[in-house]
Design a protein around this motif. Structure first.
Motif, PDB file in Angstrom:
ATOM      1  N   SER A 257       0.833  -1.209   0.000  1.00  0.00           N
ATOM      2  CA  SER A 257       0.000   0.000   0.000  1.00  0.00           C
ATOM      3  C   SER A 257       0.868   1.258   0.000  1.00  0.00           C
ATOM      4  CB  SER A 257      -0.961  -0.005   1.185  1.00  0.00           C
ATOM      5  OG  SER A 257      -0.339   0.477   2.330  1.00  0.00           O
TER       6      SER A 257
ATOM      7  N   ILE B 256       2.403   1.505  -3.561  1.00  0.00           N
ATOM      8  CA  ILE B 256       1.411   1.909  -4.583  1.00  0.00           C
ATOM      9  C   ILE B 256       1.025   3.383  -4.392  1.00  0.00           C
ATOM     10  CG2 ILE B 256      -0.942   1.502  -5.457  1.00  0.00           C
ATOM     11  CD1 ILE B 256      -0.545  -1.471  -4.765  1.00  0.00           C
ATOM     12  N   SER B 257       0.854   3.777  -3.122  1.00  0.00           N
ATOM     13  CA  SER B 257       0.512   5.183  -2.847  1.00  0.00           C
ATOM     14  C   SER B 257       1.609   6.096  -3.366  1.00  0.00           C
ATOM     15  CB  SER B 257       0.362   5.424  -1.351  1.00  0.00           C
ATOM     16  OG  SER B 257      -0.642   4.630  -0.846  1.00  0.00           O
TER      17      SER B 257
ATOM     18  N   GLN C 115       1.383   6.306  -7.068  1.00  0.00           N
ATOM     19  CA  GLN C 115       0.249   7.123  -7.508  1.00  0.00           C
ATOM     20  C   GLN C 115       0.527   8.619  -7.289  1.00  0.00           C
ATOM     21  OE1 GLN C 115      -2.700   8.278  -5.163  1.00  0.00           O
ATOM     22  NE2 GLN C 115      -3.262   9.426  -6.985  1.00  0.00           N
TER      23      GLN C 115
ATOM     24  N   ASN D 110      -8.897  14.230  -1.800  1.00  0.00           N
ATOM     25  CA  ASN D 110      -9.744  13.554  -2.773  1.00  0.00           C
ATOM     26  C   ASN D 110     -11.023  14.332  -3.087  1.00  0.00           C
ATOM     27  OD1 ASN D 110     -10.204  11.348  -4.437  1.00  0.00           O
ATOM     28  ND2 ASN D 110     -11.550  10.397  -2.931  1.00  0.00           N
TER      29      ASN D 110
ATOM     30  N   VAL E 155     -16.475   4.944  -5.421  1.00  0.00           N
ATOM     31  CA  VAL E 155     -15.595   3.772  -5.320  1.00  0.00           C
ATOM     32  C   VAL E 155     -15.442   3.338  -3.864  1.00  0.00           C
ATOM     33  CG1 VAL E 155     -13.440   2.709  -6.074  1.00  0.00           C
ATOM     34  CG2 VAL E 155     -14.258   4.745  -7.230  1.00  0.00           C
ATOM     35  N   SER E 156     -14.975   4.246  -3.034  1.00  0.00           N
ATOM     36  CA  SER E 156     -14.780   3.823  -1.645  1.00  0.00           C
ATOM     37  C   SER E 156     -15.056   4.965  -0.692  1.00  0.00           C
ATOM     38  CB  SER E 156     -13.356   3.318  -1.434  1.00  0.00           C
ATOM     39  OG  SER E 156     -12.458   4.372  -1.606  1.00  0.00           O
ATOM     40  N   LYS E 157     -15.654   4.612   0.419  1.00  0.00           N
ATOM     41  CA  LYS E 157     -16.023   5.617   1.420  1.00  0.00           C
ATOM     42  C   LYS E 157     -14.784   6.131   2.158  1.00  0.00           C
ATOM     43  CE  LYS E 157     -19.761   7.336   3.538  1.00  0.00           C
ATOM     44  NZ  LYS E 157     -20.921   7.893   2.861  1.00  0.00           N
ATOM     45  N   PHE E 158     -13.822   5.248   2.354  1.00  0.00           N
ATOM     46  CA  PHE E 158     -12.675   5.627   3.168  1.00  0.00           C
ATOM     47  C   PHE E 158     -11.456   5.986   2.319  1.00  0.00           C
ATOM     48  CE2 PHE E 158     -15.518   3.172   5.769  1.00  0.00           C
ATOM     49  CZ  PHE E 158     -15.618   3.950   6.900  1.00  0.00           C
ATOM     50  N   GLY E 159     -11.694   6.186   1.042  1.00  0.00           N
ATOM     51  CA  GLY E 159     -10.616   6.669   0.177  1.00  0.00           C
ATOM     52  C   GLY E 159      -9.710   5.571  -0.334  1.00  0.00           C
ATOM     53  N   LYS E 160      -8.648   6.035  -0.973  1.00  0.00           N
ATOM     54  CA  LYS E 160      -7.693   5.088  -1.566  1.00  0.00           C
ATOM     55  C   LYS E 160      -6.964   4.310  -0.481  1.00  0.00           C
ATOM     56  CE  LYS E 160      -6.793   8.368  -5.170  1.00  0.00           C
ATOM     57  NZ  LYS E 160      -6.367   9.718  -4.892  1.00  0.00           N
ATOM     58  N   LEU E 161      -6.376   3.205  -0.905  1.00  0.00           N
ATOM     59  CA  LEU E 161      -5.685   2.361   0.079  1.00  0.00           C
ATOM     60  C   LEU E 161      -4.359   3.014   0.489  1.00  0.00           C
ATOM     61  CD1 LEU E 161      -6.241  -0.416   1.434  1.00  0.00           C
ATOM     62  CD2 LEU E 161      -4.472  -1.300  -0.041  1.00  0.00           C
ATOM     63  N   ARG E 162      -4.456   4.054   1.246  1.00  0.00           N
ATOM     64  CA  ARG E 162      -3.272   4.706   1.792  1.00  0.00           C
ATOM     65  C   ARG E 162      -2.897   3.979   3.088  1.00  0.00           C
ATOM     66  NH1 ARG E 162      -2.697   7.571  -2.462  1.00  0.00           N
ATOM     67  NH2 ARG E 162      -2.730   9.838  -2.410  1.00  0.00           N
TER      68      ARG E 162
END
Lengths: 443, 468
Positions: free
Chosen positions: B32, B35-36, B39, B92, B119-126
């Motif tokens: 994670s 990837i973060s 990104q 975001n 997409v997601s409530k809690f944001g990207k997979l940070r």
């Protein structure tokens, strides 16, 4: 052991466990709070739209008064002449609205990421700053509003977890499982029956909450298709989690293993998988910095101002063939004022071309997200609920299309009338407003 | 104490299930962060290219009337700190860029959230998702298991007989569970450090240290609370249910409710209301585009008197530039008044939410995490403030050039040279110093410390009340 006996046993166990009752009460309270938040936003948006309509109507009345009195416009703006199509259109005071569906009370969705009313002018575009969300605290937008769908998608699996994590494993740990096996025909049927009790209990409460919401939002329980969609997706989601938990419970032999596995799968499906998809989509389709749009909106616009009048005329004729036979085009030299007041039509067309590319990119992004729905049920269900509530991305896409139609109408009407030297009177002004409002109406 | 601590770790490492879960967890955590980082790097590259493109357009203006240039304007991008790859905060949902031009203060547009379906409530997979939501949950299970297994096997009584006090035992268990959190945190920081070592400076280091500190305090609170409750409850599984409820209440339910309540307590005006109010106030001031405006006439008389001439044509300067700047100055006052009100409301909302830390340490942690990662609303507002300051300077430079660059009043065809446009500096976002950030978040620090002291008290002074 008969099913009803198992149900009675579970009911007794449930009411004797204060934490389970508390968890259920908390869930219930949060869902009610969520529905009320939805109702509040629904009412706020409707109220705001009503106010804006009044403002628009007042603005139109003011302009109408000029026609009645034979005045050309505000005295402190001596250059204004409302009898010309340009200034009449400038002052049409028309708005596009995205009227909320009553089912919005169940899922606020993306409603807070976009505006729901927009002033339409011939210079507008669907990427204007007033297309963004209402003034809001970014921190609140980031946390999100606790709506009914949040309770369903995040809290209901947790509630089912709290209600069921001990099933079978507790008996196994206490060594009474072999004894129970003597009294039942099938261990699976016994576990399913116990799980079914909690699933039915939870579903009944959710159904009651949906009915409460329908009463709050004055939604017909029998003829509202969006409401039936809300019910369908909500209950299907409960069944999905019950199946997942059943698989875990049937394999686990300790309470700790059950709870860790159930919590793990909850975290995986609600936090990690959507988070990964979100992260990956940002890498695969980085956020659009809208450079092409900026270049069009600014540089191409400015380049247009430097073009020769004859080139502009031919471009306008391509878009509106009637211009060729118009009054202004009969003159050997078309007035530059006629040309300059027609720029907005060409700019609008250029922006529309860019918009097609931008929307295609958004479409590709969405398709990519949707192709992972089989692995990412939370996103799928949230988007289905958003669709039923009219707060989905596509609902706002349609809204943008309506806005664009309104802008197109303004430009087409105005440019045609400018070239034909039309003198605008109260009747014509009313006609302008009617046509724009009809084209910019929320479907 | 040391031997119990070591023994806890031995038990953890001996369990193949826990070890494999732990390894998978660490690998996901590392992935994670990586990837973060990727990104954020991609985002930064795209943004740098866009910035260069737009700056080149500005610098390539051959000749243009300064007021036309004010309408032409420029664009400013919101630059993310490298720490935002750990916690993306509000980035975001806020827009990506802002148009800077004359007469008007624009809002940020084109947020990421508006370009796609939900997409997601809690944001990207940070890393922050793991650090804030998942690791605490893992610590709850570990802390529970640590006491539960001792209770179930009867070893707890044995340990107490071996001249260990319950207080010491609970402390050791808490610290050993907490050290798991520390280890996972260390992995995150290590990978982050390796990936970003070239961008490190003193400010980033300070922020990172405080970031780690905030999480450590929170992990101590969660671990200590679970250890205490599991020991205290006769039915240990009830303690687990209770702690799961607490986790749900703290991390999912309360932040949402408290933030919504704060917004209701200090409501913000609607866009339309604000625009109408501003328009009304603006109409009371000078209109830069209207030479017949009464206030413009008064200003004209003042300027003519100052230069000792009778008409605009005799002025050695271009009065249009003076009038435009007067219009800007008035518009700025109007903006300060109305947006000042919005900012005050946002600050009041922030204070209300911060007070929520008294009942929910997670809120304090989340505020501090975003604050130290420079991805919170406070930094967002500072960015907007800096953009507005830049806008005012830019428009002022253009108006001064318009007035004093060599043209005469009414000469709208006059154009400033390329060297003038090139000479106007680009926007340069300055990250707020950590001292100011700490001052803003002092209440969150206090709440987190209060909870730490409370858990300290429970473990130290309340353990005698526990019946085994």
């Amino acid at each position: 052991m008969k099913k009803w006996f198992i149900f009675i046993f579970e009911w007794k166990h449930f009411i004797r466990n204060p934490f389970k009752v508390l968890a259920l009460v908390l869930f219930f309270a949060s869902a009610i709070y969520g529905i009320n938040n939805g109702v509040e936003l629904f009412e706020q948006q409707n109220q705001k739209i009503k106010t804006i309509k009044e403002i628009a109507s007042e603005g139109a009345k003011e302009i109408n008064a000029y026609y009645q009195k034979g005045e050309l416009g505000p005295t402190d703006h001596p250059w204004v002449d409302v009898t010309t199509p340009f200034w009449a259109m400038w002052y049409t005071s028309t708005y596009a609205y995205k009227t909320p569906l009553p089912t919005m009370i169940y899922s606020i969705g993306q409603a807070e990421q976009y505006g729901f009313y927009k002033k339409l002018t011939f210079n507008s575009s669907v990427y204007d700053t007033d297309m963004v969300e209402e003034i809001a605290n970014p921190k609140r937008l980031q946390i999100g509003t606790l709506d009914f769908s949040f309770s369903i998608l995040f809290l209901s699996p947790l509630l089912l977890l709290i209600l069921t994590y001990h099933l079978k494993a507790n008996e196994a740990e206490n060594g009474v499982l072999p004894l129970i096996q003597l009294q039942i025909t099938s261990k699976s049927a016994w576990l399913i029956s116990r799980l079914l009790f909690y699933l039915l209990l939870q579903s009944a409460i959710i159904l009651a909450l949906i009915i409460y919401g329908a009463l709050q939002g004055q939604i017909s329980l029998w003829i509202s298709t969006p409401l039936h969609e809300v019910i369908f997706y909500t209950l299907t989601y409960q069944i999905l989690w019950a199946v997942i938990y059943y698989i875990i419970l049937s394999k686990s032999i300790t309470v700790l293993a059950s709870s860790i596995s159930m919590t793990g799968i909850f975290l995986l499906l609600t936090f990690i998988v959507p988070g990964i998809i979100h992260q990956m989509v940002s890498i695969k389709f980085p956020v659009n910095n809208m450079l092409d749009y900026i270049d069009t909106e600014r540089d191409e616009r400015w380049a247009l101002y430097d073009e020769s009048d004859s080139l502009i005329t031919s471009q306008l004729i391509n878009l509106i063939p009637e211009i060729e036979t118009s009054l202004a085009n009969q003159d050997s030299l078309v007035s530059h004022e006629v040309i300059s007041r027609s720029y907005s039509l060409l700019i609008n067309e250029m922006i529309k071309e860019r918009a097609v590319e931008i929307e295609l990119e958004n479409e590709r992004r969405n398709e990519w997200i949707n192709q992972w729905n089989w692995l990412n049920p939370l996103t799928f269900f949230q988007n289905q609920l958003n669709k039923a509530a009219g707060t989905h991305f596509n609902n706002y896409k349609v809204y943008k299309e309506q806005i664009q139609a309104g802008i197109d109408t303004q430009n087409n009407l105005m440019v045609k009338d400018i070239w034909n030297g039309v003198l605008v009177d109260a009747e014509k002004y009313k006609d302008y407003r009617t046509k724009i409002v009809n084209d910019g109406k929320t479907p | 104490m040391r031997s119990i601590f070591i023994n806890e770790w031995r038990l953890l490492l001996r369990s193949k299930v826990l070890l494999s879960i732990g390894l998978c967890f660490i690998l996901t955590l590392i992935a994670s962060v990586w990837i973060s980082h990727k990104q954020v790097s991609l985002e930064k590259t795209a943004q740098d290219e866009a910035k260069q493109h737009l700056r080149a357009q500005w610098e390539n203006i051959e000749e243009m009337n300064p007021h036309s240039a004010a309408h032409y304007g420029t664009y400013v991008f919101k630059t993310s700190s490298i720490l935002s790859s750990l916690d993306n905060g509000v980035n975001n949902v806020t827009g990506r860029m802002i148009r800077v031009e004359g007469h008007v203060q624009n809002e940020m547009v084109h947020s990421e959230a508006s370009q796609m379906v939900f997409v997601s409530k809690f944001g990207k997979l940070r890393a922050s998702i793991f650090l804030q939501y998942i690791i605490p949950l893992l610590l709850i299970f570990l802390a529970f298991y640590s006491i539960y297994s001792e209770k179930q096997s009867g070893r707890l009584k044995l340990l107490l007989l071996q001249s260990n006090s319950l207080k010491r035992l609970l402390w050791t268990k808490t610290l050993s569970v907490c050290s798991v959190g520390l280890l996972l945190l260390a992995f995150v920081v290590l990978i982050f450090g390796i990936l970003n070592v070239q961008s490190f400076d003193e400010e980033i280091l300070k922020r990172l240290t405080l970031f780690i500190g905030a999480y450590l305090f929170y992990y101590f609170i969660v671990s200590g609370f679970t250890v205490y409750l599991t020991a205290r409850f006769k039915n240990a599984t009830l303690a687990l249910t209770f702690m799961l409820g607490i986790w749900m209440f703290w991390t999912i339910f309360l932040p949402n409710v408290l933030m919504s309540s704060a917004e209701k307590l200090h409501p913000l005006p609607s866009r339309n209301k604000l625009a109408t109010d501003m328009k009304e106030d603006r109409a009371k001031g000078i209109d830069g585009h209207n030479p017949t405006d009464e206030r413009a006439i008064v200003l004209k008389e003042e300027v003519l008197a100052k230069y000792g001439v009778d008409s605009l044509s005799q002025l050695p300067i271009n009065f249009d530039g003076i009038r435009m700047q007067a219009d800007e100055d008035y518009g700025n006052q109007v903006w300060d008044k109305h947006f000042g009100g919005v900012i005050t409301k946002l600050q009041l909302q922030k204070k209300s939410l911060q007070r929520g830390g008294i009942i929910n340490p997670f809120i304090s942690l989340q505020n501090l995490s975003m604050g130290f990662a420079a991805s919170d609303n406070y930094h967002h507002q500072i960015f907007l403030e800096q953009v507005e300051y830049y806008r005012r300077k830019l428009i002022q430079s253009l108006n001064i050039e318009h007035a004093h660059g060599g043209s005469k009043t009414g000469d709208w065809g006059w154009k400033a040279k390329n060297s003038f446009f090139k000479g106007i500096p680009d926007f340069d976002y300055q990250l707020e110093k950590i001292k100011a950030v700490i001052r803003t978040y002092i209440l969150d620090v206090a709440c987190l410390l209060m909870w730490t002291v409370l858990i300290f008290g429970l473990l130290s002074f309340n353990s005698k009340k526990i019946e085994l």
